[in-house]
Design an enzyme around this catalytic site. Structure first.
Site, mmCIF file in Angstrom:
data_model
loop_
_atom_site.group_PDB
_atom_site.id
_atom_site.type_symbol
_atom_site.label_atom_id
_atom_site.label_comp_id
_atom_site.label_asym_id
_atom_site.label_seq_id
_atom_site.Cartn_x
_atom_site.Cartn_y
_atom_site.Cartn_z
ATOM 1 N N GLY A 199 4.369 -4.763 13.138
ATOM 2 C CA GLY A 199 3.322 -5.377 12.441
ATOM 3 C C GLY A 199 3.411 -6.433 11.522
ATOM 4 O O GLY A 199 2.740 -6.355 10.184
ATOM 5 N N THR A 200 4.458 -7.064 11.885
ATOM 6 C CA THR A 200 4.829 -8.184 11.025
ATOM 7 C C THR A 200 4.794 -9.655 11.564
ATOM 8 O O THR A 200 5.302 -9.894 12.775
ATOM 9 C CB THR A 200 6.019 -8.092 10.118
ATOM 10 O OG1 THR A 200 6.488 -9.373 9.276
ATOM 11 C CG2 THR A 200 7.340 -8.038 10.805
ATOM 12 N N HIS A 204 8.431 -5.316 -1.424
ATOM 13 C CA HIS A 204 7.661 -6.248 -2.167
ATOM 14 C C HIS A 204 6.771 -5.584 -3.313
ATOM 15 O O HIS A 204 5.919 -6.072 -3.826
ATOM 16 C CB HIS A 204 6.619 -6.812 -1.184
ATOM 17 C CG HIS A 204 7.175 -7.841 -0.018
ATOM 18 N ND1 HIS A 204 6.670 -8.249 0.776
ATOM 19 C CD2 HIS A 204 8.332 -8.542 -0.215
ATOM 20 C CE1 HIS A 204 7.543 -9.090 1.528
ATOM 21 N NE2 HIS A 204 8.361 -9.282 0.838
ATOM 22 N N CYS A 257 6.182 -2.948 -17.386
ATOM 23 C CA CYS A 257 5.635 -3.631 -18.734
ATOM 24 C C CYS A 257 6.670 -4.912 -18.810
ATOM 25 O O CYS A 257 7.633 -5.125 -18.157
ATOM 26 C CB CYS A 257 5.949 -2.767 -20.208
ATOM 27 S SG CYS A 257 7.687 -2.578 -20.470
ATOM 28 N N ASP A 300 0.864 -1.313 -0.068
ATOM 29 C CA ASP A 300 0.063 0.018 -0.117
ATOM 30 C C ASP A 300 0.824 1.188 0.123
ATOM 31 O O ASP A 300 2.128 1.282 0.093
ATOM 32 C CB ASP A 300 -0.938 0.093 1.074
ATOM 33 C CG ASP A 300 -0.369 0.081 2.526
ATOM 34 O OD1 ASP A 300 -0.295 -0.816 3.317
ATOM 35 O OD2 ASP A 300 0.626 0.977 2.878
HETATM 36 C C1 BV8 Z 1 12.232 -15.229 -2.294
HETATM 37 C C2 BV8 Z 1 3.221 -9.086 -2.346
HETATM 38 C C3 BV8 Z 1 14.352 -15.738 -3.260
HETATM 39 C C4 BV8 Z 1 1.877 -9.662 -2.693
HETATM 40 C C5 BV8 Z 1 4.098 -10.420 -0.810
HETATM 41 C C6 BV8 Z 1 9.680 -22.317 3.131
HETATM 42 C C7 BV8 Z 1 10.244 -21.696 4.054
HETATM 43 C C8 BV8 Z 1 10.693 -20.376 4.317
HETATM 44 C C9 BV8 Z 1 10.778 -19.485 3.135
HETATM 45 C C10 BV8 Z 1 9.980 -19.943 1.884
HETATM 46 C C11 BV8 Z 1 9.400 -21.340 1.904
HETATM 47 N N1 BV8 Z 1 9.134 -21.546 0.727
HETATM 48 C C12 BV8 Z 1 9.115 -20.530 -0.175
HETATM 49 C C13 BV8 Z 1 9.809 -19.611 0.657
HETATM 50 C C14 BV8 Z 1 10.104 -18.367 0.299
HETATM 51 C C15 BV8 Z 1 8.787 -17.401 0.262
HETATM 52 C C16 BV8 Z 1 8.271 -17.191 1.839
HETATM 53 O O1 BV8 Z 1 8.777 -16.745 2.662
HETATM 54 N N2 BV8 Z 1 7.174 -17.995 1.973
HETATM 55 C C17 BV8 Z 1 6.441 -18.088 3.159
HETATM 56 C C18 BV8 Z 1 5.100 -18.055 2.933
HETATM 57 C C19 BV8 Z 1 6.863 -19.467 3.738
HETATM 58 N N3 BV8 Z 1 9.301 -16.115 0.149
HETATM 59 C C20 BV8 Z 1 9.361 -15.348 -1.128
HETATM 60 O O2 BV8 Z 1 9.147 -16.020 -2.303
HETATM 61 C C21 BV8 Z 1 10.048 -14.264 -1.453
HETATM 62 N N4 BV8 Z 1 11.134 -14.537 -2.457
HETATM 63 O O3 BV8 Z 1 12.247 -15.982 -1.121
HETATM 64 O O4 BV8 Z 1 12.889 -15.100 -3.450
HETATM 65 C C22 BV8 Z 1 15.427 -14.811 -2.782
HETATM 66 C C23 BV8 Z 1 15.220 -13.920 -1.712
HETATM 67 C C24 BV8 Z 1 16.285 -13.199 -1.429
HETATM 68 C C25 BV8 Z 1 17.451 -13.336 -2.417
HETATM 69 C C26 BV8 Z 1 17.592 -14.397 -3.193
HETATM 70 C C27 BV8 Z 1 16.486 -15.156 -3.634
HETATM 71 C C28 BV8 Z 1 9.198 -13.187 -1.959
HETATM 72 C C29 BV8 Z 1 8.145 -12.923 -0.647
HETATM 73 C C30 BV8 Z 1 7.306 -11.740 -1.194
HETATM 74 C C31 BV8 Z 1 5.726 -12.242 -1.394
HETATM 75 N N5 BV8 Z 1 4.961 -11.040 -1.709
HETATM 76 N N6 BV8 Z 1 3.449 -9.478 -1.020
HETATM 77 C C32 BV8 Z 1 0.934 -8.816 -2.480
HETATM 78 O O5 BV8 Z 1 0.942 -8.127 -1.231
HETATM 79 O O6 BV8 Z 1 -0.368 -9.076 -3.165
HETATM 80 S S1 BV8 Z 1 4.350 -11.004 0.760
HETATM 81 C C33 BV8 Z 1 2.932 -10.560 1.505
HETATM 82 O O7 BV8 Z 1 3.357 -11.057 2.976
HETATM 83 C C34 BV8 Z 1 2.837 -9.036 1.907
HETATM 84 O O8 BV8 Z 1 3.722 -8.266 1.396
HETATM 85 C C35 BV8 Z 1 2.595 -9.089 3.528
HETATM 86 O O9 BV8 Z 1 3.206 -7.833 3.808
HETATM 87 C C36 BV8 Z 1 3.492 -10.078 3.711
HETATM 88 C C37 BV8 Z 1 2.704 -10.771 4.926
HETATM 89 O O10 BV8 Z 1 3.566 -10.660 6.116
HETATM 90 P P1 BV8 Z 1 3.231 -9.718 7.274
HETATM 91 O O11 BV8 Z 1 3.127 -8.156 6.665
HETATM 92 O O12 BV8 Z 1 4.080 -10.014 8.314
HETATM 93 O O13 BV8 Z 1 1.863 -9.863 7.468
HETATM 94 P P2 BV8 Z 1 0.912 -10.906 8.468
HETATM 95 O O14 BV8 Z 1 -0.633 -10.710 8.250
HETATM 96 O O15 BV8 Z 1 1.453 -12.312 8.170
HETATM 97 O O16 BV8 Z 1 1.194 -10.465 9.747
HETATM 98 C C38 BV8 Z 1 0.494 -9.038 10.341
HETATM 99 C C39 BV8 Z 1 1.086 -9.145 11.766
HETATM 100 O O17 BV8 Z 1 0.393 -7.698 12.376
HETATM 101 C C40 BV8 Z 1 0.490 -10.183 12.591
HETATM 102 O O18 BV8 Z 1 1.689 -10.730 13.580
HETATM 103 C C41 BV8 Z 1 -0.424 -9.501 13.597
HETATM 104 O O19 BV8 Z 1 -0.440 -10.027 14.930
HETATM 105 C C42 BV8 Z 1 -0.128 -7.975 13.573
HETATM 106 N N7 BV8 Z 1 -1.012 -7.073 13.650
HETATM 107 C C43 BV8 Z 1 -2.358 -7.031 13.419
HETATM 108 N N8 BV8 Z 1 -3.189 -5.963 13.680
HETATM 109 C C44 BV8 Z 1 -2.118 -5.064 14.217
HETATM 110 C C45 BV8 Z 1 -0.838 -5.714 14.364
HETATM 111 N N9 BV8 Z 1 0.207 -5.442 14.933
HETATM 112 C C46 BV8 Z 1 0.028 -3.998 15.569
HETATM 113 N N10 BV8 Z 1 -0.919 -3.468 15.395
HETATM 114 C C47 BV8 Z 1 -2.351 -3.737 14.799
HETATM 115 N N11 BV8 Z 1 -3.298 -3.202 14.573
#
Ligand code: BV8
Length: 228
Positions: free
Chosen positions: A173-174, A109, A117, A94
């Protein structure tokens, strides 16, 4: 904790929750009611580009109805105080940090308000409405400028450098589920930084010196006050 010289902050979907945007986890594996593997992977885009483009057009248009909250504004204050010794890295796509006034921010991200493109130039341009059919520069097809699962996040070199040089690393917040962002606190800690987590709930995985629990809109301004 002495006066911290260099500060790096990482934010996630939780910082935007109080602005009314759903978090990733709350969607329990769905991302705005669409399966992540369809709308947040290159394969999903490959197999059904129309569905993905519609999904991001909807998300992009929803930004018009939300505003930055007190946590976003507090991080702008911190940046104003620390200047070049401050860096904000956000996982969020956002534009709330930018609209609040953050300048030193890396959207690792990608950004909802940008499209690019598929031509050789990969022209990146701002887009506040629906994604154009064809690139106005070269006529190629277009895609959201978003890092999907399996794609490499932006500015990783700059991020890694900042993490190894900072004295204070805060993640806000992550849930610490998505890599490589989830590994940043370990990188910072092993380089000697003091690590703080500000979140609604405790985040497993260690490498954290202090946990401040609460809603970002309340705890982040207080934390910034203490640092100022
Ligand atoms: C990569 C764009 C290689 C899309 C996003 C197995 C094990 C480990 C890793 C992997 C695996 N298999 C695959 C992987 C890698 C994978 C990954 O991590 N998968 C996970 C799911 C297991 N990662 C990738 O593919 C990444 N790329 O690894 O490439 C590489 C890397 C580096 C160098 C060389 C090669 C790419 C990841 C990016 C994906 N795209 N977003 C879109 O947004 O449409 S990720 C998506 O996840 C969003 O960006 C979002 O931000 C993020 C989610 O995480 P959080 O932000 O933490 O959000 P979440 O809801 O989880 O948590 C919110 C928190 O806030 C909670 O704790 C909650 O309690 C708290 N909260 C809620 N309300 C409040 C609050 N806190 C305070 N106040 C509040 N009011």
């Amino acid at each position: 904790m002495g006066t911290s010289k260099k500060i790096v902050v990482l934010t996630g979907a939780g910082i935007s929750a109080e602005s009314g945007l759903r978090t990733f986890r709350d969607a329990d594996g769905l991302w705005e009611n669409e399966p992540v593997r369809i709308v947040a992977t290159p394969e999903g885009f490959e197999s059904d580009p129309e569905r993905v483009i519609t999904f991001y057009n909807k998300l992009r248009n929803s930004l018009k109805n939300v505003e930055p909250n007190a946590a976003h504004h507090a991080l702008v204050k911190l940046e104003e105080k620390y200047g070049d010794d401050f860096l904000l890295i956000t996982q969020n796509v956002d534009d709330l940090h930018q609209r609040a006034g953050s300048k030193r921010v890396i959207a690792m991200h990608g950004e909802l308000l940008k499209v690019r493109c598929l031509g050789h130039g990969e022209h990146v341009m701002y887009c506040t409405e629906n994604q154009p059919e064809k690139c106005p520069e070269c006529g190629a097809k277009m895609r959201p400028h978003i890092v999907w699962f399996g794609e490499i996040p932006f500015e990783m070199k700059r991020i890694q450098k900042a993490l190894t040089q900072c004295d204070l690393f805060a993640y806000i917040g992550t849930s610490g589920v998505v890599y490589p962002a989830a590994g940043f606190r370990q990188m910072a800690k092993s380089s000697g930084a003091y690590v703080v987590c500000l979140n609604l709930e405790e985040v497993d995985g260690g490498y954290t010196d202090e946990f401040i629990q609460g809603k970002a809109g309340e705890i982040v301004p207080k934390w910034v006050e203490k640092l100022s």
